[in-house]
Write an enzyme that holds these catalytic residues in place. Structure first.
Site, short mmCIF file in Angstrom:
data_model
loop_
_atom_site.label_atom_id
_atom_site.label_comp_id
_atom_site.label_asym_id
_atom_site.label_seq_id
_atom_site.Cartn_x
_atom_site.Cartn_y
_atom_site.Cartn_z
N ASP A 94 43.60 26.98 52.51
CA ASP A 94 41.76 27.06 52.75
C ASP A 94 41.46 25.91 53.44
O ASP A 94 41.21 24.79 53.30
CB ASP A 94 41.36 27.16 51.75
CG ASP A 94 39.71 27.13 51.67
OD1 ASP A 94 39.50 28.35 52.24
OD2 ASP A 94 39.32 26.56 51.17
N GLU A 120 43.49 27.71 58.17
CA GLU A 120 42.28 27.57 58.21
C GLU A 120 41.68 26.98 58.19
O GLU A 120 41.47 26.18 57.99
CB GLU A 120 41.09 28.74 57.37
CG GLU A 120 40.71 29.13 57.58
CD GLU A 120 39.32 29.47 56.61
OE1 GLU A 120 38.10 29.57 56.77
OE2 GLU A 120 38.83 28.11 55.92
C1 GLC Z 1 36.65 28.41 52.71
C2 GLC Z 1 36.43 30.33 52.43
C3 GLC Z 1 35.12 30.67 51.88
C4 GLC Z 1 35.61 29.20 50.96
C5 GLC Z 1 35.00 27.84 51.70
C6 GLC Z 1 35.02 26.57 50.57
O1 GLC Z 1 35.90 28.98 54.72
O2 GLC Z 1 36.84 31.34 53.28
O3 GLC Z 1 35.30 31.38 51.21
O4 GLC Z 1 33.71 29.44 50.63
O5 GLC Z 1 36.32 28.06 51.68
O6 GLC Z 1 36.48 26.23 50.37
#
Ligand code: GLC
Ligand code: CA
Length: 515
Positions: free
Chosen positions: A201, A272
């Site tokens: 993440d 991500e």
């Molecule tokens: C990422 C996740 C999101 C979350 C953020 C903070 O973007 O996909 O849902 O709120 O990280 O962890």
């Protein structure tokens, strides 16, 4: 030609666990619920499942605020439930990816409850603690994605701490060797339990720097978009020279990769991330010895994309990563309005075209190079559930900005499995955590799976056909896009096959022929 690794061509099904299936009547989805629905997922013909975080958490950001990375959140079940689930996933020939949040943890994590007590406890340097400036203000102009400053005050230490999201999501200090080792242990814990990969993440928000921190610069070409989400002050700044995407993050990528490489079976690391220059950030994160691939945002545009926009989005991503397998596309996830709703709007189509458009988008996504993530309900052409009343909203981001911006609940509503059952068979509870979409009852999952020519069935047939195409499975190369304004045409090419893929947005139809 070397054969491709599983993750270079994978179709990955993303589950939002809170909203998939409740097994014990508390109105909240859980791991036993997921296990009970695996045949439905396997029937689609996907290769892997990614489940959003189900670890111990106070659920302030619905699991993206972890208080124990090696335990299951009590509402979602137990480690025994997890072991049964992963076994059942593997028995069905699918792989499992779990969602690790390395950049920040919950303020309820013992690491932080200890760290915040004093300046000299054993965890004192596990987070980013800084003294106030002479005028008492925070050390930099950094803002949080979710609104307000990225620094909050801790009276016990008389210092500020960093958080890129909620104040209850303190940023970990990844420069600290013990933090790095803690995350290697977390990786080993889940690899040892059999997971095939991680979705990592928000890795661009990991911070391994130390004070003094610099200010972000204003974004010179900032234009306030029409969407409330684009008007947030956060987006008025450039981030990659100070707050985000700093070079030291790569210590994390490299140390995590080394752990993954110590296991057999091609364990997959998908990051991500975003950046002022997203291509550069993705290239940096997937350089030799780092993450395998990054999750690409180009098709996730909040307001949807017209055909010209789709062509541009695909071209930008593919130009940088063609023939590499380092790319993962997604049209939908738990953070943006559902794909078919965005795309109907952007293409100026009415809901009578919902099924045809959704199927076209799904086919397009899984025909591109690299792997792809589809989000629960895309196989049903579910529309976004808008107009959730403020008192029923749950997403902290939406609650912060409502009514100007409604946040992310609209794509997180619980699944409807059977149209004639209370809560659509999602739960026996009287109340469920988030309301369901009325329109979703006409698209109930088990009914769609059993209906000839439904989006589910046609997409499933397509995924099975795709597996038999060498140009899709044995090479990761596609030609530049061509076609009329309403079309997207490219060839997928392997040693033995050239497959022309045509996506016609004027007629909402896809065709494939050997060229
Ligand atoms: C990422 C996740 C999101 C979350 C953020 C903070 O973007 O996909 O849902 O709120 O990280 O962890
Ligand atoms: Ca439950």
């Amino acid at each position: 030609m070397a054969s491709l690794k599983w993750w270079e061509t994978a179709v990955i099904y993303q589950i939002y666990p809170r909203s998939f299936q409740d097994s014990n009547g508390d109105g909240i989805g859980d791991l036993l619920g997921i296990t009970s629905r695996l045949d439905y997922i396997a029937g689609l013909g996907v290769d892997a499942i990614w489940i959003s975080p189900f670890f111990a958490s106070p659920q302030k950001d619905f699991g993206y605020d972890v208080s124990d990375y090696c335990d299951i959140h009590h509402e979602y079940g137990t480690l025994v439930d997890f072991d049964h689930m992963i076994e059942a996933i593997h028995q069905r020939g699918m792989r499992l990816m779990v969602d690790i949040v390395p950049a920040h943890c919950s303020d309820q994590h013992l690491w932080f409850t200890e760290s915040r007590q004093s300046r000299d406890n054993p965890k004192a340097d596990w987070f980013h603690w800084v003294d106030p400036l002479d005028d008492g203000s925070a050390p930099t102009n950094w803002l949080s994605f979710f609104g307000g400053r990225a620094w909050s005050w801790e009276p016990r230490r008389q210092q500020y701490y960093l958080h890129n999201f909620l104040p209850s999501q303190p940023n970990l200090n990844h420069a600290h060797p013990e933090v790095q080792e803690a995350f290697r242990d977390i990786a080993r814990f889940w690899f040892d339990r059999g997971v095939d990969g991680f979705r990592l993440d928000a890795v661009h928000t990991i911070n391994a720097d130390s004070a003094p921190y610099r200010n972000n610069l204003p974004k010179p070409d900032f234009v306030s978009g029409i969407l409330p989400q684009q008007q947030q002050p956060f987006f008025r700044q450039l981030h990659d020279t100070a707050q985000l995407n700093q070079p030291a993050i790569q210590q994390f990528s490299e140390s995590f990769r080394a752990v993954a490489d110590g296991y057999d079976g091609d364990r997959f690391l998908m990051g991500e991330l975003h950046g002022d220059d997203a291509v550069l950030a993705s290239q940096t994160f997937t350089a030799e010895g780092r993450l395998h691939a990054t999750y690409n945002f180009n098709l996730l545009e909040w307001g949807g994309l017209d055909v010209a926009g789709l062509r541009q989005a695909i071209t930008d991503a593919v130009e940088a990563f063609n023939n590499s397998g380092r790319l993962v596309f997604a049209f939908s996830n738990h953070d943006v309005p559902r794909s078919v709703t965005r795309q109907l709007g952007a293409l100026g189509l009415s809901s009578e075209h919902q099924d045809a458009l959704q199927l076209l988008l799904l086919k397009l996504e899984v025909s591109l190079v690299g792997s792809s993530c589809i989000y629960q309900g895309e196989e049903l052409a579910l529309e976004d559930v808008q107009n959730i009343p403020v008192e029923k909203m749950r997403d902290p981001w939406g609650i912060e900005f409502a009514p100007n911006f409604a946040g992310r609940d609209s794509c997180r509503t619980p699944m409807v499995w059977q149209s004639d059952t209370p809560h659509g068979g999602f739960s026996d509870a009287e109340d469920i955590w988030l309301p369901q979409g009325e329109g979703h009852f006409a698209r109930a999952a088990l009914e769609q799976a059993a209906t000839a020519e439904s989006v589910y069935q046609q997409f499933s047939a397509f995924l099975h056909w795709r597996k038999s195409q060498p140009a899709m499975m044995q090479a990761n190369y596609m030609t530049a896009l061509s076609g009329t304004d309403g079309q997207i045409i490219f060839d997928r090419v392997s040693d033995t096959q050239r497959l022309r893929c045509c996506f016609d947005f004027d007629h909402l139809d896809a065709s494939f022929e050997e060229a």
